[in-house]
Design a protein around this motif. Structure first.
Motif, short mmCIF file in Angstrom:
data_model
loop_
_atom_site.label_atom_id
_atom_site.label_comp_id
_atom_site.label_asym_id
_atom_site.label_seq_id
_atom_site.Cartn_x
_atom_site.Cartn_y
_atom_site.Cartn_z
N ALA A 51 0.82 -1.21 0.00
CA ALA A 51 0.00 0.00 0.00
C ALA A 51 0.86 1.26 0.00
N LEU A 52 1.95 1.24 0.75
CA LEU A 52 2.85 2.41 0.80
C LEU A 52 3.42 2.69 -0.59
N ALA A 53 3.90 1.64 -1.26
CA ALA A 53 4.46 1.83 -2.60
C ALA A 53 3.40 2.32 -3.58
N LEU A 54 2.20 1.76 -3.50
CA LEU A 54 1.13 2.14 -4.42
C LEU A 54 0.65 3.56 -4.18
N TRP A 58 0.49 6.50 -6.84
CA TRP A 58 -0.81 7.11 -7.09
C TRP A 58 -0.75 8.63 -6.86
N ALA A 59 -0.06 9.05 -5.81
CA ALA A 59 0.05 10.49 -5.52
C ALA A 59 0.88 11.20 -6.59
N VAL A 60 1.96 10.58 -7.03
CA VAL A 60 2.80 11.19 -8.05
C VAL A 60 2.03 11.34 -9.36
N ARG A 61 1.24 10.32 -9.70
CA ARG A 61 0.48 10.36 -10.95
C ARG A 61 -0.80 11.21 -10.85
N ARG A 62 -1.20 11.55 -9.63
CA ARG A 62 -2.36 12.41 -9.40
C ARG A 62 -3.61 11.88 -10.10
N LEU A 184 -4.42 1.42 -11.66
CA LEU A 184 -3.70 1.89 -10.48
C LEU A 184 -4.67 2.25 -9.37
N GLN A 185 -5.78 2.89 -9.70
CA GLN A 185 -6.77 3.24 -8.68
C GLN A 185 -7.36 1.99 -8.03
N VAL A 186 -7.75 1.02 -8.84
CA VAL A 186 -8.37 -0.20 -8.32
C VAL A 186 -7.39 -0.97 -7.44
N THR A 187 -6.14 -1.06 -7.88
CA THR A 187 -5.14 -1.80 -7.12
C THR A 187 -4.76 -1.08 -5.83
N THR A 188 -4.54 0.23 -5.91
CA THR A 188 -4.13 1.00 -4.73
C THR A 188 -5.19 0.93 -3.63
#
Length: 311
Positions: A51-54, A58-62, A184-188
């Motif tokens: 979760a930390l990595a994701l 996710w934050a970088v890709r906004r 990415l959203q679904v996985t994060t």
């Protein structure tokens, strides 16, 4: 120009291959880390690292929050696949070797097809039913092969079967969400949901991390960053571009990879009867995916999309 248009057809199989390779390595890492961590603690540590990595990516890709319509699938897949599946699989691998666990969990693709037919209205051709019967016989054979080693091994096979059910249910729940949100959203957020579901194991994780050898902790972090954060994202990317049953078929190579990896890393090789059961599991999958004459008709009956024309 044609190469650009074919790019999704090239990237999706490649993403699926990455998932298969990393998930095969996960069976070996779970077996190794499980010597120092209990099933729930290992699942929580793995999900926390993933979760930390994701979240960072996710934050970088906004990419923002998933739409409301995707949350049902995210919640279900998070609880069933990221949470429950990992705890049960970790427990099962403390009772049986990595290769046996992979062989039993590999009935999951057939269960995906069964759940898809029941919940999504996908057709159930006779070959699929026959394949399920053969794979079930293989799982029973694996269980019998382990019975001579004590009841705990039979329990391990049962737990791996339960993990396969959770895996299949998670995939079927995740598929609709991928039509409404990015991979990415679904996985994060699925990983975050799984981590929250495993929070009751926080005390065990803190206690065991203080006593665990560094190699076990590094294995746990590896499980979170690669077989979870990376592999689940590449899986979601590929799943969004094909059917659930076809994606399930890509995991058929996992048991063979796991047996090879566990032999090289852990020195574990399943017995002859266990391998026979594994072959039956794979044979059932092959029967379910085989094509009668008139392959296009069979593919249509199985709910597979027709190949698109490329101009």
């Amino acid at each position: 120009m044609r190469l650009v248009r074919n790019r999704p057809h090239i990237l999706a199989p490649g993403a699926a291959a990455v998932s298969v390779l990393l998930w095969a390595s996960a069976f070996v890492s779970i077996r190794s880390a499980g010597q120092a961590y209990s099933p729930g603690a290992l699942a929580l540590g793995r999900l926390a690292a993933g979760a930390l990595a994701l979240v960072v990516i996710w934050a970088v890709r906004r990419e923002g929050l998933p739409p409301r319509s995707a949350w049902r699938g995210i919640l279900l897949s998070g609880v069933l696949w990221f949470g429950f599946y990992m705890v049960v699989l970790n427990w099962g691998e403390q009772e049986v070797d990595a290769g046996t666990a992979a062989l039993v969990v590999n009935v999951g693709p057939l269960l995906i097809a069964l759940l898809g037919a029941r919940l999504l209205g996908d057709p159930m051709p006779p070959r699929l039913l026959a394949g399920m019967a053969v794979s079930f016989a293989g799982a029973v054979t694996v269980g019998l092969s382990m019975s001579g080693e004590g009841g705990s091994s039979v329990l391990g096979v049962a737990l791996c079967l339960l993990a396969a059910v959770a895996y299949a249910a998670g995939v079927v729940a995740q598929k609709p969400a991928l039509g409404r949100a990015s991979a990415l959203q679904v996985t994060t957020f699925g990983c975050l949901v799984g981590a929250v579901a495993c929070l009751p194991f926080t005390g065990q994780l803190v206690h065991e991390a203080a006593q665990a050898p560094l190699t076990a902790t590094l294995n746990m972090v590896y499980l979170g960053v690669f077989p979870t954060a990376l592999a689940f994202t590449t899986w979601a990317y590929a799943l969004a571009r094909t059917t659930a049953s076809r994606m399930g078929a890509t995991t058929y190579a996992v048991p063979a990879l796991v047996v090879a990896m566990s032999w090289l890393v852990l020195g574990e090789v399943p017995g002859a009867l266990t391998l026979v059961g594994g072959v039956l599991c794979l044979a059932g999958v092959a029967v379910s995916r085989s094509r009668a004459r008139g392959g296009r008709t069979v593919r249509a009956a199985a709910g597979e999309p027709r190949p698109e024309k490329v101009s």
